[in-house]
Motif scaffolding. Structure first.
Motif, short mmCIF file in Angstrom:
data_model
loop_
_atom_site.label_atom_id
_atom_site.label_comp_id
_atom_site.label_asym_id
_atom_site.label_seq_id
_atom_site.Cartn_x
_atom_site.Cartn_y
_atom_site.Cartn_z
N TYR A 323 1.03 11.19 7.34
CA TYR A 323 0.92 9.79 6.91
C TYR A 323 0.38 9.72 5.49
CZ TYR A 323 -0.46 4.87 6.91
OH TYR A 323 -0.60 3.54 6.60
N PRO A 324 1.09 9.04 4.57
CA PRO A 324 0.62 8.95 3.19
C PRO A 324 -0.45 7.87 3.02
CG PRO A 324 2.75 7.86 3.39
CD PRO A 324 2.42 8.42 4.74
N VAL A 325 -1.66 8.28 2.73
CA VAL A 325 -2.73 7.33 2.50
C VAL A 325 -3.68 7.94 1.46
CG1 VAL A 325 -4.12 8.23 4.41
CG2 VAL A 325 -4.52 5.90 3.59
N ALA A 326 -4.20 7.10 0.58
CA ALA A 326 -5.15 7.58 -0.43
C ALA A 326 -6.44 8.05 0.25
CB ALA A 326 -5.45 6.47 -1.43
N ARG A 344 -19.38 7.54 11.79
CA ARG A 344 -18.11 8.06 11.27
C ARG A 344 -17.18 6.92 10.85
NH1 ARG A 344 -14.67 11.75 15.29
NH2 ARG A 344 -16.47 13.13 14.99
N GLU A 345 -17.05 5.93 11.74
CA GLU A 345 -16.16 4.82 11.41
C GLU A 345 -16.68 4.01 10.22
OE1 GLU A 345 -14.22 0.74 13.08
OE2 GLU A 345 -16.09 1.51 13.91
N GLN A 346 -17.99 3.81 10.14
CA GLN A 346 -18.56 3.06 9.02
C GLN A 346 -18.33 3.80 7.70
OE1 GLN A 346 -19.72 -0.05 9.06
NE2 GLN A 346 -19.14 -0.07 11.24
N ARG A 347 -18.44 5.11 7.72
CA ARG A 347 -18.21 5.90 6.49
C ARG A 347 -16.76 5.74 6.03
NH1 ARG A 347 -21.33 10.66 6.00
NH2 ARG A 347 -19.85 11.31 4.38
N ILE A 348 -15.83 5.76 6.97
CA ILE A 348 -14.41 5.62 6.61
C ILE A 348 -14.13 4.21 6.10
CG2 ILE A 348 -12.06 5.63 7.53
CD1 ILE A 348 -12.96 7.83 9.45
N ARG A 349 -14.75 3.20 6.71
CA ARG A 349 -14.57 1.81 6.25
C ARG A 349 -15.01 1.63 4.80
NH1 ARG A 349 -14.51 -2.80 9.86
NH2 ARG A 349 -14.35 -2.18 12.05
N PRO A 356 -8.13 2.13 2.22
CA PRO A 356 -7.52 3.09 3.14
C PRO A 356 -7.74 2.72 4.61
CG PRO A 356 -8.71 4.24 1.41
CD PRO A 356 -9.09 2.81 1.31
N TYR A 357 -8.94 2.21 4.92
CA TYR A 357 -9.23 1.83 6.30
C TYR A 357 -8.30 0.72 6.77
CZ TYR A 357 -11.62 0.10 10.44
OH TYR A 357 -11.90 -0.30 11.72
N ARG A 358 -8.10 -0.30 5.92
CA ARG A 358 -7.22 -1.40 6.31
C ARG A 358 -5.80 -0.91 6.55
NH1 ARG A 358 -10.53 -3.93 2.46
NH2 ARG A 358 -9.04 -3.56 0.75
N GLN A 359 -5.39 0.08 5.78
CA GLN A 359 -4.03 0.61 5.92
C GLN A 359 -3.87 1.35 7.25
OE1 GLN A 359 -2.75 2.90 2.52
NE2 GLN A 359 -1.02 3.79 3.62
N LEU A 364 -1.84 2.81 12.02
CA LEU A 364 -2.10 3.92 12.94
C LEU A 364 -2.90 3.51 14.18
CD1 LEU A 364 -2.88 6.86 10.47
CD2 LEU A 364 -0.68 6.04 11.32
N TYR A 365 -3.84 2.61 14.02
CA TYR A 365 -4.71 2.27 15.15
C TYR A 365 -3.94 1.76 16.38
CZ TYR A 365 -9.28 3.05 13.00
OH TYR A 365 -10.40 3.64 12.47
N PRO A 366 -2.88 0.94 16.21
CA PRO A 366 -2.15 0.50 17.42
C PRO A 366 -1.59 1.66 18.24
CG PRO A 366 -1.57 -0.86 15.54
CD PRO A 366 -2.38 0.27 14.99
N LYS A 367 -1.28 2.79 17.60
CA LYS A 367 -0.72 3.94 18.31
C LYS A 367 -1.78 4.72 19.09
CE LYS A 367 2.83 4.45 14.75
NZ LYS A 367 3.42 5.31 13.71
#
Length: 527
Positions: A323-326, A344-349, A356-359, A364-367
């Protein structure tokens, strides 16, 4: 106004610099002028020319293995130049271009990287990283005066490649992408070699399974309102997903040859919200799935169980691979090093203001929001005729011994015999006997690459069957010293097939000795 004048001056200066550099190259010494648009006769290795160090170009079963080194020590590449080297297989009127090696000068390499990044272009997929070659570019590298580029690929072998030679085309572009010409070096690799033998093998008989235990897993990607766990069959694609699981359950439950022993529903959630909330949510969704199917299935209700999958971080890692994401590297590092899931999730947000998190949240999250249904069951034993029928339609229901009995009903070494053993290996990919018998079947078909994959999986390497297979493998791939070592080992253990294979080795060795150089070995002692 002053800024506009300055910008125009800078642009004009850069353009004039490019034209000046191009003009200077037109006046460089003869070796650069040789790179004309006309194809040239092959040039000897020397100043300003690439040198190919051949290691191997040999038919390996159904594939052609090519192994060589691009020696760049004599090549001079300008800082803003790009040289593309394209190997070309040639046999008569037949030609095949292989993946290119692109070498760029220092400034050109950095400039192209910046341009790709600004344009948001993903990195070029390189053939050197692909098992099945789809890319036309083998590698892109920055020029180094003493650099070498290993080049190793495997492509499907075609009959016309027997005796084929290799040419090498060099295309050069300079500053501003100006084409400076091309040159063809002929016969950088003299000829494809072919090793043709008639090997013999001994096969190992597997033990019968005391009880054949099997399982099937189906995945339902159900749509739930955020934070909810009630299944609505009419919402989004839920009907299709539920029908998929229902069909799997019915096929197994109505099969007269099996007995269902357990049905487990295991729920998973995407990582937004807290870990505690998501653990409970995934469990409630699995419960909802169990309740839905216990009302519909003929399987006893007490066989249905519920499992808690929680947040599916492993699934997210798998989805991110293609998956292409910055900032992907930073995201993966956080996943692998931060063990508190909420942190972990807060760091990614927080990465790049959340872009990137919004993308990944959107795509990906629905899958990750799913419920897995795993059915465990036992299978009865089959007669030979029943096994022959099921190996085509339901091979998973057979034991390895039943498959071996099917293979044994055919002539040893025949296509049907080999295909049956290869099917057994695919059904039992971690089993030593399945891998050894599968490797022997692959070698019988001339597929040394597939046999290599199976032999690497074998844990017990001290059997004569393994030594014999390895000896045949090394014979087919041109490592004759290693071939003799392992065939002698199998011969010493009393294997008559190894005696025949040693005779085959002696038959091809003198003819092929100079054609097929030593290749890498499966034996650590031979490295």
């Amino acid at each position: 106004m002053k800024r506009k004048i300055v910008y125009r001056f800078l642009i004009l200066s850069l353009l004039s610099g490019c034209f000046t550099l191009h003009a200077q190259r037109q006046q460089q010494p003869a070796q650069r002028q040789q790179l004309s648009t006309q194809k040239q006769e092959p040039q000897p290795s020397g100043p300003e020319h690439i040198r190919i160090v051949p290691k191997q170009m040999v038919q390996d079963g159904v594939n052609l293995k090519i192994d060589m080194i691009f020696d760049m020590s004599n090549v001079r590449i300008g800082s803003m130049e790009s040289h593309t080297f394209t190997p070309i297989l040639v046999a008569g009127k037949k030609e095949l271009e292989l993946p290119k090696v692109i070498i760029k000068g220092g400034r050109r390499y950095k400039a192209d990287q910046r341009a790709d990044k600004l344009a948001g272009r993903p990195p070029v997929e390189l053939a050197k990283n692909q098992k099945k070659i789809t890319s036309s570019v083998y590698t892109v590298e920055k020029y180094s005066k003493r650099g070498t580029v290993p080049y190793k690929i495997s492509i499907p072998y075609r009959d016309w490649m027997d005796g084929a030679k290799m040419n090498l085309r060099e295309d050069v572009t300079g500053c501003c992408g100006v084409e400076e010409g091309s040159m063809v070096y002929k016969n950088v690799y003299k000829e494809v070699s072919k090793i043709d033998i008639d090997p013999k093998f001994s096969y190992i008989e597997p033990q019968p399974e005391a009880k054949k235990r099997r399982s099937e897993i189906g995945r339902a990607y159900l749509e739930f309102p955020r934070g909810k766990s009630v299944i609505d069959p009419n919402f989004s694609n839920n009907r299709r997903e539920l029908n998929k699981i229902n069909e799997m359950i019915n096929i197994i439950a109505t099969d007269p040859d099996v007995v269902v022993t357990k049905v487990e529903m295991r729920g998973y959630a995407s990582p937004e919200s807290s870990e505690a909330f998501n653990n409970g949510l995934s469990f409630r969704r699995a419960q909802a799935m169990r309740n839905y199917f216990t009302r519909m299935s003929t399987i006893p209700q007490d066989l249905f169980q519920v499992g808690r999958g929680g947040e599916d971080w492993n699934g997210l890692v798998s989805l991110l691979a293609d998956y292409p994401v910055a900032h992907k590297g930073e995201i993966l590092q956080i996943i692998h090093t931060v063990y508190n899931l909420d942190a972990r999730e807060q760091r990614i947000r927080a990465i790049a203001n959340g872009q990137p998190y919004r993308q990944i949240f959107r795509d990906l999250y629905p899958k990750l929001r799913r419920v897995d249904c795993e059915i465990e069951f036992t299978v009865r034993n089959f007669t030979l005729d029943e096994s022959k029928e099921r190996i085509r339609k339901k091979p998973k229901q057979l034991s390895q011994r039943e498959m071996y009995d099917v293979a044994r009903s055919y002539q040893k070494g025949s296509r049907e015999f080999n295909e049956t053993l290869l099917t057994a290996r695919n059904q039992f990919p971690e089993d030593d006997i399945a891998n050894l018998n599968g490797a022997a079947a692959a070698l019988s078909e001339g597929d040394a690459e597939l046999a290599e994959e199976y032999l690497y999986k074998v844990q017990n390497t001290n059997t004569p069957e393994y030594a014999n297979c390895l000896g045949v493998f090394y014979t087919l791939t041109g490592n004759f010293d290693a071939a003799e070592k392992f065939l002698r080992k199998a011969e010493a253990a009393g294997m008559t097939e190894a005696v025949h294979n040693l005779e085959e080795l002696d038959r091809v060795r003198p003819r092929a000795k100079k054609e097929a150089p030593r290749r890498r070995t499966l034996d650590p002692d031979e490295e």
